[in-house]
Design an enzyme around this catalytic site. Sequence first.
Site, PDB file in Angstrom:
ATOM      1  N   ASP A 113       0.832  -1.217   0.000  1.00 55.47           N
ATOM      2  CA  ASP A 113       0.000   0.000   0.000  1.00 55.47           C
ATOM      3  C   ASP A 113       0.866   1.267   0.000  1.00 55.47           C
ATOM      4  O   ASP A 113       0.641   2.184   0.783  1.00 55.47           O
ATOM      5  CB  ASP A 113      -0.916   0.036   1.236  1.00 55.47           C
ATOM      6  CG  ASP A 113      -1.541  -1.305   1.567  1.00 55.47           C
ATOM      7  OD1 ASP A 113      -1.831  -2.065   0.629  1.00 55.47           O
ATOM      8  OD2 ASP A 113      -1.737  -1.589   2.761  1.00 55.47           O
ATOM      9  N   GLU A 170     -10.688  -0.803  -3.540  1.00 52.44           N
ATOM     10  CA  GLU A 170      -9.959  -0.157  -2.450  1.00 52.44           C
ATOM     11  C   GLU A 170      -8.782   0.649  -2.993  1.00 52.44           C
ATOM     12  O   GLU A 170      -8.572   0.755  -4.207  1.00 52.44           O
ATOM     13  CB  GLU A 170      -9.471  -1.205  -1.457  1.00 52.44           C
ATOM     14  CG  GLU A 170      -8.509  -2.226  -2.040  1.00 52.44           C
ATOM     15  CD  GLU A 170      -8.147  -3.319  -1.049  1.00 52.44           C
ATOM     16  OE1 GLU A 170      -8.856  -3.485  -0.038  1.00 52.44           O
ATOM     17  OE2 GLU A 170      -7.146  -4.019  -1.287  1.00 52.44           O
TER      18      GLU A 170
END
Length: 326
Positions: free
Chosen positions: A38, A212
Amino acid sequence: MKKILTLVSSLCIFVCCSQENNPTKKVEPQQKNILLADPTIFYDSGTYYLYGTTGGETPLNGQGFMVYKSSDLQKWEGPAGSQNGLALKKGDAFGDKGFWAPQILKYNNKFYMIYTANENIAVASSNSPLGPFKNESQKPIIETGNQIDPFIFIDEDGKKYLYHVRLTKGNRIFVAEINDDLQSIKPETLTECISGTLPWENTQNTDWPVTEGPTVLKHDGLYYLIYSANDFRNPDYAVGYATSKSPYGPWEKSADSPIISRKNVKQNGIGHGDVFWDKNNKMHYVLHTHFNESTVSPRKTGIISIDFDGKALKADSGSFIFLKNE
């Protein structure tokens, strides 16, 4: 025996002399893949700063957020955070576990880190990109429900929007206007953007579809929502985008999606990153991949060049590289 010793000595002298007369090339330090998931890259005053979700066997796993730095995107130093490698450490932060998906921005002459902990969103500030970042409040930005993957977009009119993922019948991307202090949202503006409804977004046909890792930017008056879909453990985890004439939507998903996937980059589980521009104003997307073809974690960090082709957003698959730490 003396003859043998004399011969050995002569050989040693010859080798040493040969090395002096023909010096070998300098041995470069061994580089290792940076293992952050991420990820996000923040550029400030000639230096790139890399942050992300820590994983693997590092002793800093679960302790906050590490930061690496580079002047050229090729050679990375770190962990370089002000607190034993950490830019934000547990104890100075909201929450005590699940430190995921940070974003860094510069606002009002301070640096802010928006991040996930305990499946909630919080914000910390610092005078330096290296930290120490500290929370002014021990409350999450949104006090109801569970949400992850924050991204703050500041529009041309100064309004600020918090894009994030709410965990409700799937990982769904929402937006809400965030107040100027970055500490809370305007709840009446909370709006759903997208969920996983297309075949490429849910290749395993799960009951909990995932969209996401939102990043939002504006180009020629059009808003672009870049996101990842599928569970991160799925090899088909990939990156697509949607467009809108408003920061709230409605969002039209691109027929070109996914623009980054294992089909064109040849890496499993590739996605969930952030857009950044280098010192030459060239646009890139930093992301993570699975560790290898058979193992998901620890995930590896890489970058790929992206750019606009008219109104379409495209990735240059041949530009993909993994990031290395000296």
